[in-house]
Design an enzyme around this catalytic site. Structure first.
Site, PDB file in Angstrom:
ATOM      1  N   CYS A   4       0.840  -1.196   0.000  1.00 49.91           N
ATOM      2  CA  CYS A   4       0.000   0.000   0.000  1.00 49.91           C
ATOM      3  C   CYS A   4       0.878   1.250   0.000  1.00 49.91           C
ATOM      4  CB  CYS A   4      -0.914   0.007   1.224  1.00 49.91           C
ATOM      5  SG  CYS A   4      -1.988   1.454   1.315  1.00 49.91           S
ATOM      6  N   THR A  63      -0.609   4.484   0.201  1.00 51.29           N
ATOM      7  CA  THR A  63      -1.461   5.607   0.598  1.00 51.29           C
ATOM      8  C   THR A  63      -0.702   6.620   1.451  1.00 51.29           C
ATOM      9  OG1 THR A  63      -3.498   4.321   0.471  1.00 51.29           O
ATOM     10  CG2 THR A  63      -3.527   6.246   1.909  1.00 51.29           C
TER      11      THR A  63
END
Length: 344
Positions: free
Chosen positions: A185, A187
């Protein structure tokens, strides 16, 4: 703008302090939990570890292995209808009990959810979005809860107590906790948004349990010790991605380089996933996931045995004869280093 000065912690920042124990062997530890869900009223008994709903982990083949250990799987939302038909879910009650049917919040996601639930007779739903803080997400949860009042609903992702409470009050039984801790990830890098996972689990579990709800710690576990820390912090379930990827039963492409076999593992916001399912990365967004090549790990069952063995060991170190006692017996010690990496 404001700054919160209270220290927030991740799994790597702590160790579990050992305590005197009357347990004789790891075999004395029970890892099963029994939950009765707040809104659905349904009960479940099993080992509360679930595979993530990424297409490289949340596969039907993975669910077959994990269900044999009493563990769960959130099946990824892109599984074709004919795959469900082929595995004859209605005549496999143990599998049905341990899988969640995943969906997003777009109209076509909800239409497919209806079809899969009818075809499989499954009573577990996972509503999955990257950002669980929107009013639209709440409205979809309420819509699904009204349509399926006796289904168990897992939904997220969030990382704060107030939003955990909002989801539970809107009809969620199990709140998914985690923004940015996953191994594939991006983000936190792309958006600068997130929350250290250990602190998120502690705070969200406290909020959920006050309302009779549950949480699943989603992401950030790199080894069995991290899973023990998540349960020690109050998680009711722990969701795994990278730890279950790269196996025979996992999704992903097999690649051979210099005589070594690898298997791909990628986030569902990666270019690889969006090219596969959405025709590419939309111009208005950035890809918040990456693709990695993991050395091929062979059958998943062997990894599961390591995970469960590590978790039992953690329980014996604090004198917990059952997993449900672990959070009551856990004291975390802050550390600057938890491993000796001289030979890494």
């Amino acid at each position: 703008m404001r700054i919160e000065s209270e220290i927030k912690l991740d799994f790597k920042d702590v160790l579990i302090r050992p305590k005197r124990s009357t347990l004789v062997s790891r075999s004395d530890v029970s890892l099963e939990r029994t939950y009765t869900f707040k809104h659905s009223g349904r009960s479940w008994t099993g080992v509360p570890i679930v595979a993530s709903n990424m297409d490289t982990t949340g596969t039907i083949e993975t669910s077959q292995v994990l269900s044999s250990f009493g563990m769960g799987t959130t099946l990824h939302k892109h599984i074709p209808l004919e795959e469900y038909e082929k595995h004859d879910f209605p005549n496999n009650p143990k599998l049905l009990e341990n899988v969640f049917i995943s969906c997003g919040i777009k109209e076509h996601d909800l239409e497919k959810l209806d079809q899969v639930l009818e075809m499989t007779q499954c009573k577990n739903i996972c509503i999955d979005v990257a950002n669980g803080y929107t009013e639209f997400f709440i409205s979809i949860i309420r819509k699904i809860r009204a349509k399926y009042p006796t289904h168990t609903i897992m939904a997220g992702n969030v990382v704060t107590g107030e939003m955990t409470e909002a989801l539970i009050l809107s009809g969620v039984d199990i709140v998914k906790v985690g923004i940015g801790p996953g191994s594939v990830c991006l983000t936190r890098k792309l958006a600068g948004v997130g929350y250290p996972q250990l602190s998120a689990v502690i705070e969200c579990a406290d909020a959920a349990h006050g309302l009779g709800g549950l949480i699943v710690a989603d992401g950030g576990c790199t080894n069995p010790g991290d899973i023990a820390k998540a349960f020690g912090a109050g998680a009711d379930y722990v969701m795994l991605g990278g730890m279950l990827a790269g196996h025979t039963e996992s999704g992903g492409e097999l690649i051979t380089k210099n005589g070594i076999i690898y298997k791909t593992f990628y986030g569902m916001s990666s270019p690889e996933a969006m090219n596969k399912y959405s025709g590419g990365v939309a111009q208005y967004r950035a890809s918040e996931g990456k693709c990695v090549e993991l050395p091929y790990r062979g059958p998943l069952a062997e990894t599961v045995k390591q995970i469960l063995g590590g978790l039992r060991s953690a329980c014996t170190y604090v004198g917990a004869s059952a997993l449900k006692e672990l959070s009551k017996r856990t004291t975390f010690v802050r550390v600057s280093q938890q491993l000796n990496n001289i030979f890494s």
